[in-house]
Design a protein around this motif. Structure first.
Motif, mmCIF file in Angstrom:
data_model
loop_
_atom_site.group_PDB
_atom_site.id
_atom_site.type_symbol
_atom_site.label_atom_id
_atom_site.label_comp_id
_atom_site.label_asym_id
_atom_site.label_seq_id
_atom_site.Cartn_x
_atom_site.Cartn_y
_atom_site.Cartn_z
ATOM 1 N N GLY A 214 5.152 5.278 2.282
ATOM 2 C CA GLY A 214 5.193 6.715 2.811
ATOM 3 C C GLY A 214 5.678 6.645 4.302
ATOM 4 N N SER A 215 5.016 5.819 5.102
ATOM 5 C CA SER A 215 5.443 5.591 6.297
ATOM 6 C C SER A 215 6.893 4.955 6.707
ATOM 7 N N GLY B 88 0.881 -0.958 0.019
ATOM 8 C CA GLY B 88 0.070 0.076 -0.083
ATOM 9 C C GLY B 88 0.830 1.088 -0.037
ATOM 10 N N ARG B 89 0.482 2.442 -0.490
ATOM 11 C CA ARG B 89 1.007 3.656 -0.654
ATOM 12 C C ARG B 89 1.348 3.990 0.889
ATOM 13 N N ASP B 90 0.586 3.843 1.649
ATOM 14 C CA ASP B 90 0.857 3.979 3.386
ATOM 15 C C ASP B 90 2.062 3.265 3.718
ATOM 16 N N GLN B 91 2.151 2.105 3.087
ATOM 17 C CA GLN B 91 3.294 1.242 3.714
ATOM 18 C C GLN B 91 4.654 2.103 3.163
ATOM 19 N N GLU C 71 7.175 1.898 6.508
ATOM 20 C CA GLU C 71 6.877 0.202 7.081
ATOM 21 C C GLU C 71 7.403 -0.556 5.967
#
Length: 87
Positions: A25-26, A20-23, A28
């Motif tokens: 950006g964060s 995921g994009r959040d993974q 992770e």
């Protein structure tokens, strides 16, 4: 030694089946590479294309904003043409 590193020593490559994009950006994803010995990722092409298309449509809508306002919502829209094979 973590379980991923142990698998890697036995010749197993540990890949994620989604990302995921959040993974990204964060941080992770970087942590999974560093701490869990993840060595690759498989990406869903349809999901990636949808994300790019959505960003382009949002940008087009921003540019079309004055047309939308001037036409009093009768015009100034943007849409996405979907390949039937991806639908």
């Amino acid at each position: 030694m973590n379980a991923g590193a142990e698998l890697q020593q036995r010749g197993v490559a540990l890949w994620l089946d989604t990302l995921g994009r959040d993974q990204l950006g964060s941080g992770e994803f970087a942590e999974l590479i560093r701490d869990c010995s993840v060595t690759g990722v498989a990406l869903d092409a349809g999901e990636l294309l949808a994300g790019v298309a959505t960003a382009k449509v949002r940008h087009a809508c921003d540019v079309l904003g004055p047309v939308f306002d001037a036409a009093e919502r009768a015009d100034g829209y943007a849409s996405i043409a979907i390949d039937p094979q991806l639908a």
